[in-house]
Each structure stands twice: as structure tokens, then as C-alpha cells.
Design a protein around this motif. Structure first.
Motif, PDB file in Angstrom:
ATOM      1  N   TYR A 117      -3.201  -4.716   7.576  1.00 17.51           N
ATOM      2  CA  TYR A 117      -4.397  -5.523   7.303  1.00 17.51           C
ATOM      3  C   TYR A 117      -4.076  -6.634   6.316  1.00 17.51           C
ATOM      4  O   TYR A 117      -4.519  -7.758   6.452  1.00 17.51           O
ATOM      5  N   VAL A 118      -3.340  -6.260   5.265  1.00 16.31           N
ATOM      6  CA  VAL A 118      -3.063  -7.218   4.194  1.00 16.31           C
ATOM      7  C   VAL A 118      -1.785  -6.770   3.497  1.00 16.31           C
ATOM      8  O   VAL A 118      -1.533  -5.572   3.362  1.00 16.31           O
ATOM      9  N   THR A 143      -0.023  -8.667   0.312  1.00 22.05           N
ATOM     10  CA  THR A 143       0.204  -9.769  -0.629  1.00 22.05           C
ATOM     11  C   THR A 143       1.338  -9.350  -1.575  1.00 22.05           C
ATOM     12  O   THR A 143       1.971  -8.313  -1.382  1.00 22.05           O
ATOM     13  N   ARG A 187       0.917  -8.130  -4.323  1.00 23.68           N
ATOM     14  CA  ARG A 187       0.429  -7.057  -5.197  1.00 23.68           C
ATOM     15  C   ARG A 187      -0.089  -5.838  -4.440  1.00 23.68           C
ATOM     16  O   ARG A 187       0.013  -4.708  -4.940  1.00 23.68           O
ATOM     17  N   VAL A 188      -0.701  -6.052  -3.275  1.00 23.38           N
ATOM     18  CA  VAL A 188      -1.432  -4.992  -2.580  1.00 23.38           C
ATOM     19  C   VAL A 188      -1.124  -5.001  -1.090  1.00 23.38           C
ATOM     20  O   VAL A 188      -0.971  -6.070  -0.496  1.00 23.38           O
ATOM     21  N   ALA A 235      -2.413  -2.882   2.678  1.00 28.01           N
ATOM     22  CA  ALA A 235      -3.214  -1.857   3.364  1.00 28.01           C
ATOM     23  C   ALA A 235      -2.853  -1.882   4.838  1.00 28.01           C
ATOM     24  O   ALA A 235      -2.754  -2.956   5.447  1.00 28.01           O
ATOM     25  N   TRP A 251      11.159  -4.789  -9.293  1.00 32.56           N
ATOM     26  CA  TRP A 251      10.098  -4.126  -8.545  1.00 32.56           C
ATOM     27  C   TRP A 251      10.212  -2.613  -8.686  1.00 32.56           C
ATOM     28  O   TRP A 251      11.300  -2.043  -8.488  1.00 32.56           O
ATOM     29  N   LYS A 271       7.617   1.096  -3.933  1.00 34.31           N
ATOM     30  CA  LYS A 271       6.284   1.208  -3.334  1.00 34.31           C
ATOM     31  C   LYS A 271       5.597   2.528  -3.666  1.00 34.31           C
ATOM     32  O   LYS A 271       6.192   3.593  -3.536  1.00 34.31           O
ATOM     33  N   PHE A 285      -2.954   2.918   1.666  1.00 30.87           N
ATOM     34  CA  PHE A 285      -3.299   1.990   0.586  1.00 30.87           C
ATOM     35  C   PHE A 285      -2.080   1.959  -0.334  1.00 30.87           C
ATOM     36  O   PHE A 285      -1.685   3.019  -0.849  1.00 30.87           O
ATOM     37  N   SER A 286      -1.514   0.800  -0.571  1.00 29.33           N
ATOM     38  CA  SER A 286      -0.246   0.794  -1.317  1.00 29.33           C
ATOM     39  C   SER A 286      -0.034  -0.484  -2.103  1.00 29.33           C
ATOM     40  O   SER A 286      -0.771  -1.469  -1.962  1.00 29.33           O
ATOM     41  N   THR A 287       1.030  -0.471  -2.903  1.00 31.75           N
ATOM     42  CA  THR A 287       1.561  -1.717  -3.444  1.00 31.75           C
ATOM     43  C   THR A 287       2.242  -2.458  -2.281  1.00 31.75           C
ATOM     44  O   THR A 287       2.303  -1.947  -1.161  1.00 31.75           O
TER      45      THR A 287
END
Lengths: 180, 180
Positions: free
Chosen positions: A52-53, A55, A57-58, A60, A82, A85, A156-158
Motif C-alpha cells: 500500500y505504502v 516511504t 519511514r513507514v 504497509a 538503518w 525492519k 505494518f512495518s518500518t
């Protein structure tokens, strides 16, 4: 993988999203990622996903596992500045058997795909049904398998840097290629 | 808010999650957060949510807006070493009218709740239907309102520090209190 294999898997993935009542855009439906990990045995070892996304930072994702299909053992390690994850799996449909480093479970419900047992460790078992979730921190080896109904799992993750995932099986290529 | 108001809103929230086919655990159902922003006008200004996970890196929530209900104008600002919250809204059910700083839309479809117009800006309008999403970066003032069916919205974000959200309306208290 062959285009035909990809298209069949993509269509099957959309059926699972429908069963889980996950609504996707037409663009997302057209671009489902089918990871066969370069092993050419998608039925047993693979993962289907929509990002979905993602970036800096985030991230999903919505993931589908076909019945009995396994996402092979791997971990997310730090590199550069870094941390690696961190990901939360939340089951939306079906059952997921998740194995993470820790005290081994004595009678695990899932088995590694046949012929690849040497690349899987008998870790601690977590069973996720719809609405249940688990957080996987960096540097935690893990693998997971769907139950007989298949599974839909939200992640849901980094930020995802899938190309840097470290798989136990040295034959694995994480990023899929499609041959026309 | 009064316990009775909370319990009614909680039950109504669960109905919307059912309509969206979102499966929750019993613990999550029992602990739905109902934010009335201290304005005592939940029907018009409020937000209902379940926080799936909120670590020091990642947060995921499932939010419900009742028909026509508004989450009031606010922004997520940096503090200390923290960059400020980045969030992606993904609509799962209903319609969301989202307003973010940028070129104002000439004929916005939603209006601020009556009597509070001075705390809302006519920002750029984004309309989200199921499967559609939008990323809101830090320091971006925004507010959003559900259409006539209400809305269920997934939020994928960096860590939530809701207590530091900066609302335009100085009368707002973000963290809800329940009086028995």
C-alpha cells in the motif's frame, strides 16, 4: 517465473482478497507482487502481496498465502544507519503458523516444504487467527505458513528493503522476475 | 464524557467495523477509544479508533467516523529528535472527505461542524473511497469528515504521540476521559 504462472497466481490472490473483504484499486489488482523466491515451486514456497505504502519511514502491505504455502526462513538485519525492519503481522483471514527464533515449540503444526527442510529451523510457534497479531523485531529469524484455508495477513512495518532480506536458503532470490 | 455516551459510541463503532468486515479481538472490542475532543458533541465532532500496534517506530490504527462526523483540524509537529508523525489514511468503507494544507478546493463537499467554523480552514480536498489512500506528512494541517454512510479508515504511521497533536481549536482536549 513464466508470465502464465504469474497471471494464474495473481488471479488466485485476488480471490483471497475478496474472501477477506479487502478492497483494492484496479492499479493494485493489476500489480500484485508474486514472489516465488526463484525456487519455481510457488504452490509450496511463495508469497503474494500488495504494497500500500513504502516511504522512508513507514510501510504497509497486504499479503496472501495460498493453502499450505510457506514464506521461507529469513531475517531483517541492520545496514548503514538503518536499524533493520520491524514488522507486525495481523491475520485477517484463515490461519497463519508463524515461527520465530526462541524456545522451540515441541509439536509444531506446520512443516517446511519437502526437500528444503535444511533451510528451516524449529522455532517458537505462534498461531494467528483473524484479528490476532504478532510483532517481529529486527534480527529475528522467522518463517510462516498458511493453514489449509490459506491466509490474508496485513503487515505494518518500518520501511521495506526487501532486496536486503537475508534468507537461510542460499538459492533464494527475493525479487521476482517475470519471463514473457 | 459520560460512561453511557462512551458505551453507546463503542457499540455503534463495532457495527461499522462489522460492516467493513474488520475482525477484532474481544480485548480490542472492549477497549475501543472514543475521542470526543472534550467538546461534548460526539455526533458532530469525534473519532473512534482501535490501535493495533504503537511501538517506538511504527503505529497502525483502525478508525471509525460516524455519518457526517468530523475529526477536527490539527497537525503533527516535530519535538525533540522526533520528526513528527507521518500517516497514511486508507479508506476501507464509506467515504472520507479529507482536507490538507495546499491550494483550497473551490467547492468542498464537507462543511465544518456548525459553530466551530473559525477553527477550520478551506484546504485542498481529497475524497477517499474504499481502497483509496493518501499520505499526510508532518506539519501538514488537516481535518476530515465522513460522508453520509460513515467511514472506516486504516491508518499506517510512524509512532503516535496523540497527546502532542496540535489542534486549531484551543478548547480541544485530545485524550478522552470517561466519567462513571
Amino acid at each position: 517465473m513464466k508470465r502464465e504462472v504469474y497471471e494464474q497466481a495473481r488471479a488466485r490472490t485476488l480471490e483471497f482478497f475478496e474472501k477477506a473483504h479487502i478492497v483494492l484499486t484496479e492499479t493494485e489488482k493489476a500489480n500484485v507482487e508474486v514472489a516465488d523466491f526463484g525456487l519455481n515451486d510457488l504452490e509450496n514456497t511463495g508469497l503474494q502481496l500488495v504494497t500500500y505504502v513504502n516511504t522512508d519511514r513507514v510501510c504497509a502491505k497486504e499479503m496472501v498465502l495460498f493453502p499450505g504455502q510457506t514464506c521461507p526462513e529469513h531475517e531483517h538485519v541492520p545496514f548503514g544507519n538503518w536499524e533493520g525492519k520491524e514488522e507486525t503481522f495481523r491475520c485477517r483471514y484463515g490461519t497463519v503458523y508463524l515461527y520465530v527464533s526462541g524456545e522451540p515449540s515441541p509439536t509444531p503444526k506446520a512443516q517446511p516444504p519437502k526437500g528444503s527442510e535444511q533451510y528451516y529451523t524449529v522455532f517458537h510457534e505462534i498461531v494467528l487467527h483473524p484479528g490476532e497479531q504478532y510483532i517481529i523485531y529486527p534480527c529475528t529469524k522467522h518463517w510462516f505458513q498458511a493453514g489449509p484455508q490459506g491466509a490474508v495477513v496485513s503487515e505494518f512495518s518500518t520501511t521495506s528493503h526487501d532486496e536486503f532480506d537475508q534468507f537461510t536458503d542460499p538459492n533464494i532470490q527475493r525479487l521476482p522476475t517475470i519471463e514473457d
